[in-house]
Design an enzyme around this catalytic site. Structure first.
Site, PDB file in Angstrom:
ATOM      1  N   HIS A 140       0.826  -1.205   0.000  1.00  0.00           N
ATOM      2  CA  HIS A 140       0.000   0.000   0.000  1.00  0.00           C
ATOM      3  C   HIS A 140       0.871   1.271   0.000  1.00  0.00           C
ATOM      4  CE1 HIS A 140      -4.096  -1.798   1.402  1.00  0.00           C
ATOM      5  NE2 HIS A 140      -3.521  -2.501   0.440  1.00  0.00           N
TER       6      HIS A 140
ATOM      7  N   GLU B  40       0.805   3.919   1.837  1.00  0.00           N
ATOM      8  CA  GLU B  40       1.275   4.358   3.160  1.00  0.00           C
ATOM      9  C   GLU B  40       2.471   3.517   3.613  1.00  0.00           C
ATOM     10  OE1 GLU B  40      -1.714   3.461   2.170  1.00  0.00           O
ATOM     11  OE2 GLU B  40      -3.322   4.271   3.399  1.00  0.00           O
TER      12      GLU B  40
ATOM     13  N   CYS C 135      -6.171   1.752   5.294  1.00  0.00           N
ATOM     14  CA  CYS C 135      -6.860   0.515   5.692  1.00  0.00           C
ATOM     15  C   CYS C 135      -6.394   0.129   7.105  1.00  0.00           C
ATOM     16  CB  CYS C 135      -6.540  -0.601   4.697  1.00  0.00           C
ATOM     17  SG  CYS C 135      -4.852  -1.169   4.847  1.00  0.00           S
TER      18      CYS C 135
ATOM     19  N   CYS D  10      -2.544  -0.562   7.353  1.00  0.00           N
ATOM     20  CA  CYS D  10      -1.727   0.661   7.301  1.00  0.00           C
ATOM     21  C   CYS D  10      -1.899   1.467   8.593  1.00  0.00           C
ATOM     22  CB  CYS D  10      -2.101   1.504   6.091  1.00  0.00           C
ATOM     23  SG  CYS D  10      -1.605   0.728   4.551  1.00  0.00           S
TER      24      CYS D  10
HETATM   25  N1  LIG Z   1      -5.198   3.306   2.013  1.00  0.00           N
HETATM   26  C1  LIG Z   1      -4.999   2.496   0.959  1.00  0.00           C
HETATM   27  C2  LIG Z   1      -5.998   1.689   0.485  1.00  0.00           C
HETATM   28  C3  LIG Z   1      -5.773   0.898  -0.625  1.00  0.00           C
HETATM   29  N2  LIG Z   1      -4.554   0.945  -1.215  1.00  0.00           N
HETATM   30  C4  LIG Z   1      -4.346   0.175  -2.446  1.00  0.00           C
HETATM   31  C5  LIG Z   1      -4.435  -1.289  -2.446  1.00  0.00           C
HETATM   32  C6  LIG Z   1      -4.881  -1.601  -3.864  1.00  0.00           C
HETATM   33  O1  LIG Z   1      -3.773  -1.522  -4.754  1.00  0.00           O
HETATM   34  C7  LIG Z   1      -5.821  -0.453  -4.162  1.00  0.00           C
HETATM   35  C8  LIG Z   1      -7.263  -0.767  -3.846  1.00  0.00           C
HETATM   36  O2  LIG Z   1      -7.755  -1.577  -4.863  1.00  0.00           O
HETATM   37  P1  LIG Z   1      -9.320  -1.797  -5.099  1.00  0.00           P
HETATM   38  O3  LIG Z   1      -9.815  -2.581  -3.946  1.00  0.00           O
HETATM   39  O4  LIG Z   1      -9.962  -0.436  -5.187  1.00  0.00           O
HETATM   40  O5  LIG Z   1      -9.403  -2.528  -6.420  1.00  0.00           O
HETATM   41  O6  LIG Z   1      -5.366   0.597  -3.355  1.00  0.00           O
HETATM   42  C9  LIG Z   1      -3.560   1.749  -0.725  1.00  0.00           C
HETATM   43  O7  LIG Z   1      -2.457   1.824  -1.278  1.00  0.00           O
HETATM   44  N3  LIG Z   1      -3.797   2.497   0.373  1.00  0.00           N
END
Ligand SMILES: Nc1ccn([C@H]2C[C@H](O)[C@@H](COP(=O)(O)O)O2)c(=O)n1
Length: 185
Positions: A105, A107, A131, A134
């Protein structure tokens, strides 16, 4: 002895010093505006950072800033070094082989990439609310506050908020002015 009389309403109002309050209010307002502009500036940098992500569905960018407003780290969501997109797919349908099993992620990458000894009292700007995983690491890193752009009503985000609330780490959504990003290469 001068004759004493009750002051008129005008005289009473003149005695009421409302000016300092008013200027204090103006000062507070000015500070709020400049603070908001600062937060919007860092969110914009997080947004531009997110554009480097290869996730076809959701690009996330994160910027970490120290108490002097210096950027100490940035990160975006991506596969770990050497984990090749040609082999590991960005799909999310297959429970045995999907991006959520591999992606780091934004973060997490920002925390790993930091160019300072500690993130104590640093502020996090992220384009999507952290999330639960994180949030755990942000809490352990003792960051001071999280500013975010977008939110989702999903368990991972609700549990993240629960942990941040209990750890007394505030978070605040930043509303951006309507703007279009034009990148000329
Ligand atoms: N705070 C966050 C939340 C999600 N991510 C990333 C993880 C995945 O690459 C994407 C989410 O994918 P989706 O479920 O929308 O197909 O975002 C993050 O980096 N930081």
């Amino acid at each position: 002895m001068p004759e004493s009389r009750a002051p008129s309403i005008e005289e009473s109002l003149n005695c009421l010093s409302i000016e300092p309050d008013k200027s204090q209010r103006q000062e507070n307002l000015k500070k709020e505006v400049t603070d908001l502009e600062k937060h919007q500036r860092f969110i914009r940098i997080a947004k531009v950072t997110s554009l480097r992500s290869k996730d076809p569905n959701t690009q996330v960018g994160c910027v970490i800033v120290d108490k002097d407003n210096c950027i100490v780290s940035i990160g975006y969501n991506g596969f770990p070094i050497g984990v090749d997109d040609d082999v590991f797919r960005w799909d999310k349908e297959d429970p045995e082989d999907n991006k959520h099993l591999y992606v780091v992620h934004a973060e997490m990458n920002a925390i790993i990439n930091k160019r300072c000894a500690t993130l104590h009292d640093c502020v996090v700007y992220v384009t999507l609310f952290p999330c639960n995983k994180c949030a755990q690491i942000l809490i352990q890193s003792r960051v001071k506050k999280v500013y975010y752009l977008e939110d989702r009503d999903e368990l991972a985000f609700r549990s993240s908020k629960r942990m941040l609330d209990h750890s007394k780490i505030p978070y605040e959504q930043i509303i951006m002015p309507k703007e279009k990003y034009v990148i000329r290469l």
